[in-house]
Write a protein that holds these residues in place. Structure first.
Motif, PDB file in Angstrom:
ATOM      1  N   THR A 171      58.019  32.397  20.403  1.00  0.00           N
ATOM      2  CA  THR A 171      58.613  32.905  21.744  1.00  0.00           C
ATOM      3  C   THR A 171      57.489  33.965  22.398  1.00  0.00           C
ATOM      4  N   THR A 172      57.139  33.347  23.804  1.00  0.00           N
ATOM      5  CA  THR A 172      56.534  34.336  24.544  1.00  0.00           C
ATOM      6  C   THR A 172      57.033  34.239  25.885  1.00  0.00           C
ATOM      7  N   ASN A 173      56.868  35.487  26.752  1.00  0.00           N
ATOM      8  CA  ASN A 173      57.580  35.701  27.922  1.00  0.00           C
ATOM      9  C   ASN A 173      56.389  35.816  29.048  1.00  0.00           C
ATOM     10  N   ILE A 174      56.839  35.052  30.099  1.00  0.00           N
ATOM     11  CA  ILE A 174      56.172  35.381  31.677  1.00  0.00           C
ATOM     12  C   ILE A 174      56.573  36.762  31.950  1.00  0.00           C
ATOM     13  N   CYS A 175      55.561  37.554  32.156  1.00  0.00           N
ATOM     14  CA  CYS A 175      55.580  38.956  32.773  1.00  0.00           C
ATOM     15  C   CYS A 175      55.418  39.056  34.221  1.00  0.00           C
ATOM     16  N   GLY A 176      55.886  40.051  34.879  1.00  0.00           N
ATOM     17  CA  GLY A 176      55.673  40.487  36.267  1.00  0.00           C
ATOM     18  C   GLY A 176      54.168  40.602  36.340  1.00  0.00           C
ATOM     19  N   SER A 177      53.503  41.281  35.278  1.00  0.00           N
ATOM     20  CA  SER A 177      52.023  41.565  35.288  1.00  0.00           C
ATOM     21  C   SER A 177      51.229  40.261  35.460  1.00  0.00           C
ATOM     22  N   ASP A 178      51.538  38.973  34.702  1.00  0.00           N
ATOM     23  CA  ASP A 178      51.110  37.941  34.817  1.00  0.00           C
ATOM     24  C   ASP A 178      50.811  37.423  36.253  1.00  0.00           C
ATOM     25  N   LEU A 179      51.742  37.833  37.029  1.00  0.00           N
ATOM     26  CA  LEU A 179      51.885  37.127  38.394  1.00  0.00           C
ATOM     27  C   LEU A 179      50.698  37.777  39.218  1.00  0.00           C
ATOM     28  N   HIS A 180      50.155  39.112  39.012  1.00  0.00           N
ATOM     29  CA  HIS A 180      49.077  39.623  39.559  1.00  0.00           C
ATOM     30  C   HIS A 180      47.864  38.817  39.452  1.00  0.00           C
ATOM     31  N   MET A 181      47.740  38.328  38.086  1.00  0.00           N
ATOM     32  CA  MET A 181      46.329  37.388  37.930  1.00  0.00           C
ATOM     33  C   MET A 181      46.900  35.930  38.261  1.00  0.00           C
ATOM     34  N   TYR A 182      47.975  35.660  38.400  1.00  0.00           N
ATOM     35  CA  TYR A 182      48.353  34.034  38.779  1.00  0.00           C
ATOM     36  C   TYR A 182      48.217  34.070  40.218  1.00  0.00           C
ATOM     37  N   GLU A 183      48.484  35.116  40.924  1.00  0.00           N
ATOM     38  CA  GLU A 183      48.186  35.042  42.424  1.00  0.00           C
ATOM     39  C   GLU A 183      46.801  35.204  42.796  1.00  0.00           C
ATOM     40  N   GLY A 184      45.996  35.488  41.836  1.00  0.00           N
ATOM     41  CA  GLY A 184      44.224  35.739  42.210  1.00  0.00           C
ATOM     42  C   GLY A 184      44.041  37.277  42.571  1.00  0.00           C
ATOM     43  N   ARG A 185      44.888  38.029  42.512  1.00  0.00           N
ATOM     44  CA  ARG A 185      44.617  39.349  42.692  1.00  0.00           C
ATOM     45  C   ARG A 185      43.964  40.199  41.637  1.00  0.00           C
TER      46      ARG A 185
ATOM     47  N   TRP B 255      43.710  31.829  29.053  1.00  0.00           N
ATOM     48  CA  TRP B 255      45.087  31.691  29.049  1.00  0.00           C
ATOM     49  C   TRP B 255      45.871  32.900  28.968  1.00  0.00           C
ATOM     50  N   PHE B 256      46.939  32.845  29.530  1.00  0.00           N
ATOM     51  CA  PHE B 256      47.773  34.269  29.691  1.00  0.00           C
ATOM     52  C   PHE B 256      48.755  34.470  28.373  1.00  0.00           C
ATOM     53  N   GLY B 257      49.607  35.465  28.356  1.00  0.00           N
ATOM     54  CA  GLY B 257      50.301  35.737  27.300  1.00  0.00           C
ATOM     55  C   GLY B 257      50.396  36.911  26.644  1.00  0.00           C
ATOM     56  N   HIS B 258      50.833  38.108  26.889  1.00  0.00           N
ATOM     57  CA  HIS B 258      50.775  39.396  26.162  1.00  0.00           C
ATOM     58  C   HIS B 258      52.292  39.680  25.636  1.00  0.00           C
ATOM     59  N   GLU B 259      53.117  39.103  25.817  1.00  0.00           N
ATOM     60  CA  GLU B 259      54.482  39.402  25.336  1.00  0.00           C
ATOM     61  C   GLU B 259      54.716  38.166  24.372  1.00  0.00           C
ATOM     62  N   ASN B 260      54.509  38.491  22.775  1.00  0.00           N
ATOM     63  CA  ASN B 260      54.644  37.671  21.978  1.00  0.00           C
ATOM     64  C   ASN B 260      55.322  37.923  20.788  1.00  0.00           C
ATOM     65  N   MET B 261      55.737  36.705  20.041  1.00  0.00           N
ATOM     66  CA  MET B 261      56.354  36.762  18.791  1.00  0.00           C
ATOM     67  C   MET B 261      56.165  35.617  18.206  1.00  0.00           C
ATOM     68  N   GLY B 262      56.252  35.672  16.838  1.00  0.00           N
ATOM     69  CA  GLY B 262      56.420  34.319  16.006  1.00  0.00           C
ATOM     70  C   GLY B 262      56.365  34.754  14.439  1.00  0.00           C
ATOM     71  N   GLN B 263      55.827  33.740  13.873  1.00  0.00           N
ATOM     72  CA  GLN B 263      55.714  33.773  12.141  1.00  0.00           C
ATOM     73  C   GLN B 263      54.527  33.573  12.035  1.00  0.00           C
ATOM     74  N   VAL B 264      54.059  34.400  10.703  1.00  0.00           N
ATOM     75  CA  VAL B 264      52.858  34.525  10.320  1.00  0.00           C
ATOM     76  C   VAL B 264      52.339  33.155   9.318  1.00  0.00           C
ATOM     77  N   ILE B 265      51.308  32.628   9.569  1.00  0.00           N
ATOM     78  CA  ILE B 265      50.989  31.568   8.971  1.00  0.00           C
ATOM     79  C   ILE B 265      49.669  31.844   8.018  1.00  0.00           C
ATOM     80  N   GLU B 266      48.881  32.676   8.371  1.00  0.00           N
ATOM     81  CA  GLU B 266      47.791  32.976   7.658  1.00  0.00           C
ATOM     82  C   GLU B 266      47.407  34.533   7.835  1.00  0.00           C
ATOM     83  N   VAL B 267      46.654  34.979   6.836  1.00  0.00           N
ATOM     84  CA  VAL B 267      46.208  36.474   6.838  1.00  0.00           C
ATOM     85  C   VAL B 267      44.754  36.537   6.244  1.00  0.00           C
ATOM     86  N   GLY B 268      43.980  37.376   6.779  1.00  0.00           N
ATOM     87  CA  GLY B 268      42.754  37.677   6.084  1.00  0.00           C
ATOM     88  C   GLY B 268      42.640  38.192   5.124  1.00  0.00           C
ATOM     89  N   ASP B 269      41.483  38.363   4.110  1.00  0.00           N
ATOM     90  CA  ASP B 269      41.421  39.048   2.872  1.00  0.00           C
ATOM     91  C   ASP B 269      41.682  40.696   3.029  1.00  0.00           C
TER      92      ASP B 269
END
Length: 397
Positions: free
Chosen positions: A45-59, A67-81
């Motif tokens: 699950t990841t959201n489109i944010c109003g802040s993404d629109l500043h970048m989308y519009e070239g501002r 690639w975009f995407g700062h509102e994110n959630m999901g399931q862990v599939i790998e972890v570092g040592d």
């Protein structure tokens, strides 16, 4: 190193910026573990944010090919040592702030101004998939690398999969709206005005209500957004029909609101469509009472090449400082330190005391992102908050 091998091999799909108002779904290199403290998350699950629109519009100076995407959630599939706490299989939500946890600012709780995750020594603060906020890839993709994983991952409970549209709001807009009310020092019984009924403004109003504000007034002009605001018990003010300063003054016995939240930012427009970055700031000064407090979480930038006047191009605004000073008001501003609030807000969701998913209008697959960006950018009727599911099975559920 513990892991569930990624299913996609050496490429994954992502929402890639190709230029102003042009995003495409493109195969890009898989996210992967690069340092022992990294966590790899399969994004559900990841959201489109109003802040993404500043970048989308070239501002902004967001680079083509990122690639975009700062509102994110999901399931862990790998972890570092070097990861001790987070485990494969955990459901997690990620603050939009990328933070190390050990620099001077992080130690003070100011993860919004991390000095380590931001490579430019003259700046502070980092984020996933965001202009000038470090090199970190965004999460509008199938996989996301999370640095300093033990610090940045907020683990979720057994209801995580069922409440994804609630929990994903903890990545940004719910804490950011709450942060606006903290900057404005909203207290039980206060009369609070919020400028902007977009997702962040809606969450600021929601947070003020959760805090026990006696009256929450929200200024906007989009009917679909104002209807949603009314559903949670706030008072909508349509600034295309009335002077919002006069309306707030009348509703507060001529005194003005106790405090106010600015949730629009530098691309504010008047009802006639004319852009004016000072609009909501100066209206707030006049809407809030003498000695009142204002919290600004709407985005303002140090430079804006696409601005309509020379002052704004330099990131400067004609702020009514004389009026502000005369009224003895206080103003707090800046990005939200999400980790300061996300644990408590998570527990409100888990306990059934908060359901921020009421703002969601669309749940779509990742492939539908280009159309979703266009509708959201146009402020089309009914497009209040877009949630993307890179996992097709989740999107179809």
């Amino acid at each position: 190193m513990a892991s569930i091998p990624p299913e996609k091999g050496i490429i994954m799909k992502a929402v890639v910026y190709q230029g102003p108002r042009d995003v495409q779904i493109i195969d890009v290199p898989d996210a992967r573990i690069e340092r022992p403290t990294d966590v790899l998350v399969r994004i559900t699950t990841t959201n489109i944010c109003g802040s993404d629109l500043h970048m989308y519009e070239g501002r902004t100076d967001f680079e083509t090919g990122r690639w975009f995407g700062h509102e994110n959630m999901g399931q862990v599939i790998e972890v570092g040592d070097g990861v001790d706490k987070v485990q494969v299989g955990d459901w997690v939500v990620l603050p939009f702030n990328v933070a190390c946890g050990h620099c001077k600012n992080c130690e003070r709780g100011l993860t919004n101004y991390c000095l380590t995750a931001q490579p430019n020594p003259a700046w502070a603060g980092a984020a996933y998939g965001f202009a000038d906020m470090g090199p970190w890839a965004g999460g509008q993709a199938e996989l996301l690398r999370v640095p300093w994983g033990d610090f940045n991952c907020l683990r979720l409970g057994e209801d995580a999969e069922q409440k994804q549209t609630d929990y994903v709001m903890l990545a940004d807009i719910f804490p950011t709206g709450y942060h606006a009310t903290e900057l404005a020092h909203v207290k039980p019984g206060d009369q609070t005005v919020v400028y902007g009924a977009g997702p962040v403004g809606a969450m600021a109003a929601y947070s003020a209500i959760i805090k026990g504000a006696s009256k929450v007034m929200v200024v906007d002009r989009h009917p679909d957004r104002l209807r949603l605001i009314e559903e949670i018990g706030a008072i909508p003010i349509d600034d295309s029909k009335v002077d919002p300063v006069e309306a707030v003054t009348e509703m507060t016995m001529g005194l003005g609101a106790d405090n106010g939240c600015e949730c629009v930012g530098y691309q504010a427009h008047d009802p006639g469509g004319q852009e004016d970055p000072t609009l909501t700031l100066n209206r707030l000064v006049k809407s809030v009472r003498f000695t009142g407090e204002i919290g600004v979480v709407g985005v303002y930038v140090p430079q804006d090449p696409g601005a309509t006047n020379d002052l704004a191009k330099q990131g400067k605004v004609a702020f009514d400082f004389g009026e502000f000073w005369f009224r003895g008001q206080k103003l707090g501003s800046g990005q939200c330190p999400v980790k300061k609030y996300n644990r408590a807000l998570r527990d409100l969701v888990a306990g059934g005391k908060a359901t921020p998913s009421w703002i969601v209008s669309h749940e779509l697959g990742l492939d539908e992102a280009p159309d979703a960006y266009e509708h959201f950018d146009n402020r089309d009727e009914g497009w209040t908050k877009v949630v993307l599911h890179p996992d097709a099975a989740t999107a179809a559920a």
